[in-house]
Write a protein that holds these residues in place. Structure first.
Motif, PDB file in Angstrom:
ATOM      1  N   ALA A  95      32.945   3.320  17.656  1.00  0.00           N
ATOM      2  CA  ALA A  95      33.190   2.181  18.544  1.00  0.00           C
ATOM      3  C   ALA A  95      33.958   1.084  17.808  1.00  0.00           C
ATOM      4  CB  ALA A  95      31.868   1.637  19.087  1.00  0.00           C
ATOM      5  N   LEU A  96      33.597   0.832  16.559  1.00  0.00           N
ATOM      6  CA  LEU A  96      34.335  -0.155  15.761  1.00  0.00           C
ATOM      7  C   LEU A  96      35.773   0.296  15.532  1.00  0.00           C
ATOM      8  CD1 LEU A  96      31.797  -1.242  12.972  1.00  0.00           C
ATOM      9  CD2 LEU A  96      32.612  -2.603  14.911  1.00  0.00           C
ATOM     10  N   MET A  97      35.957   1.581  15.252  1.00  0.00           N
ATOM     11  CA  MET A  97      37.305   2.097  15.007  1.00  0.00           C
ATOM     12  C   MET A  97      38.200   1.924  16.227  1.00  0.00           C
ATOM     13  SD  MET A  97      36.591   5.576  12.888  1.00  0.00           S
ATOM     14  CE  MET A  97      35.557   5.559  11.444  1.00  0.00           C
ATOM     15  N   ILE A  98      37.641   2.179  17.384  1.00  0.00           N
ATOM     16  CA  ILE A  98      38.410   2.025  18.629  1.00  0.00           C
ATOM     17  C   ILE A  98      38.760   0.550  18.834  1.00  0.00           C
ATOM     18  CG2 ILE A  98      38.233   2.142  21.154  1.00  0.00           C
ATOM     19  CD1 ILE A  98      36.567   4.778  20.669  1.00  0.00           C
ATOM     20  N   LYS A  99      37.790  -0.321  18.585  1.00  0.00           N
ATOM     21  CA  LYS A  99      37.982  -1.761  18.797  1.00  0.00           C
ATOM     22  C   LYS A  99      39.140  -2.307  17.957  1.00  0.00           C
ATOM     23  CE  LYS A  99      34.174  -4.297  20.112  1.00  0.00           C
ATOM     24  NZ  LYS A  99      32.903  -4.954  19.892  1.00  0.00           N
ATOM     25  N   ILE A 100      39.284  -1.806  16.748  1.00  0.00           N
ATOM     26  CA  ILE A 100      40.325  -2.344  15.853  1.00  0.00           C
ATOM     27  C   ILE A 100      41.537  -1.420  15.769  1.00  0.00           C
ATOM     28  CG2 ILE A 100      38.617  -3.627  14.511  1.00  0.00           C
ATOM     29  CD1 ILE A 100      39.041  -1.533  12.244  1.00  0.00           C
ATOM     30  N   ASN A 101      41.525  -0.353  16.556  1.00  0.00           N
ATOM     31  CA  ASN A 101      42.625   0.619  16.538  1.00  0.00           C
ATOM     32  C   ASN A 101      42.869   1.144  15.116  1.00  0.00           C
ATOM     33  OD1 ASN A 101      44.530   2.224  17.765  1.00  0.00           O
ATOM     34  ND2 ASN A 101      46.157   0.694  17.564  1.00  0.00           N
ATOM     35  N   TYR A 102      41.813   1.612  14.499  1.00  0.00           N
ATOM     36  CA  TYR A 102      41.849   2.105  13.114  1.00  0.00           C
ATOM     37  C   TYR A 102      42.836   3.261  12.999  1.00  0.00           C
ATOM     38  CZ  TYR A 102      40.010   3.817   8.622  1.00  0.00           C
ATOM     39  OH  TYR A 102      39.864   4.219   7.325  1.00  0.00           O
ATOM     40  N   PRO A 103      43.842   3.147  12.134  1.00  0.00           N
ATOM     41  CA  PRO A 103      44.909   4.160  12.088  1.00  0.00           C
ATOM     42  C   PRO A 103      44.472   5.543  11.590  1.00  0.00           C
ATOM     43  CG  PRO A 103      45.212   2.531  10.348  1.00  0.00           C
ATOM     44  CD  PRO A 103      44.083   2.045  11.210  1.00  0.00           C
ATOM     45  N   PHE A 104      43.361   5.625  10.886  1.00  0.00           N
ATOM     46  CA  PHE A 104      42.906   6.914  10.350  1.00  0.00           C
ATOM     47  C   PHE A 104      41.720   7.459  11.142  1.00  0.00           C
ATOM     48  CE2 PHE A 104      44.482   4.214   6.864  1.00  0.00           C
ATOM     49  CZ  PHE A 104      45.665   4.887   6.605  1.00  0.00           C
ATOM     50  N   ARG A 105      41.544   6.942  12.345  1.00  0.00           N
ATOM     51  CA  ARG A 105      40.375   7.265  13.161  1.00  0.00           C
ATOM     52  C   ARG A 105      40.237   8.757  13.432  1.00  0.00           C
ATOM     53  NH1 ARG A 105      39.268   6.720  19.228  1.00  0.00           N
ATOM     54  NH2 ARG A 105      41.505   6.734  19.296  1.00  0.00           N
ATOM     55  N   GLU A 106      41.304   9.410  13.870  1.00  0.00           N
ATOM     56  CA  GLU A 106      41.195  10.821  14.258  1.00  0.00           C
ATOM     57  C   GLU A 106      40.703  11.681  13.101  1.00  0.00           C
ATOM     58  OE1 GLU A 106      41.256  12.073  17.309  1.00  0.00           O
ATOM     59  OE2 GLU A 106      41.556   9.991  17.933  1.00  0.00           O
ATOM     60  N   PHE A 107      41.247  11.477  11.915  1.00  0.00           N
ATOM     61  CA  PHE A 107      40.813  12.276  10.766  1.00  0.00           C
ATOM     62  C   PHE A 107      39.366  11.941  10.405  1.00  0.00           C
ATOM     63  CE2 PHE A 107      40.474  13.418   6.261  1.00  0.00           C
ATOM     64  CZ  PHE A 107      40.722  14.766   6.385  1.00  0.00           C
ATOM     65  N   HIS A 108      39.033  10.657  10.418  1.00  0.00           N
ATOM     66  CA  HIS A 108      37.666  10.240  10.095  1.00  0.00           C
ATOM     67  C   HIS A 108      36.694  10.882  11.088  1.00  0.00           C
ATOM     68  CE1 HIS A 108      35.125   6.869   8.201  1.00  0.00           C
ATOM     69  NE2 HIS A 108      34.299   7.586   8.931  1.00  0.00           N
TER      70      HIS A 108
END
Length: 138
Positions: A62-75
């Motif tokens: 949820a935090l990753m989505i909120k900040i549009n984390y660029p490495f989200r998919e791999f994480h």
């Protein structure tokens, strides 16, 4: 056993994430210390661990989505590997007719340590920079 002295090496500085990580280690320590390695006790620990992991992963995601984390998919793919691993172990344990050893919990603990070190610390660093630059606390 994860001691506070050892855990300090994995502290990210994000209270909720650190508290969730600590809880995961508490569950793993309890499972590894179990003297009655029965199928029932293994299932109790596996289910508790699975629930805590899924809660933690949902929080991070949820935090990753909120900040549009660029490495989200791999994480997230790394999260899914751990969830798949524990779900496979639950299925194997349900089929088992015998007691249960602690090797799986020790292996999962090592995987969690690597994940925190390689992925979560990087994510929290990115999150902290995001919050600092946007002056929005998440």
């Amino acid at each position: 056993i994860m001691s506070p002295e050892n855990f300090v090496h994995y502290v990210s500085g994000h209270k909720a994430i650190d508290d969730q990580h600590w809880r995961l280690f508490e569950i793993l320590d309890k499972a590894k210390a179990e003297t009655n390695h029965s199928k029932n006790s293994a299932m109790v620990h596996l289910r508790e661990l699975s629930s805590a992991l899924e809660h933690h992963f949902r929080y991070e995601e949820a935090l990753m989505i909120k900040i549009n984390y660029p490495f989200r998919e791999f994480h997230l793919s790394q999260h899914q590997k751990m969830i798949d691993d524990i779900n496979d172990q639950i299925k194997e344990t349900q089929k088992s007719q015998i007691g249960f050893g602690t090797y799986f919990f020790a292996r999962l603990e090592r995987a969690l340590l690597v994940h925190i070190d390689a992925f979560d610390l990087q994510f929290v660093d990115y999150l902290n920079n995001y919050e600092k630059n946007s002056s929005n606390s998440l």
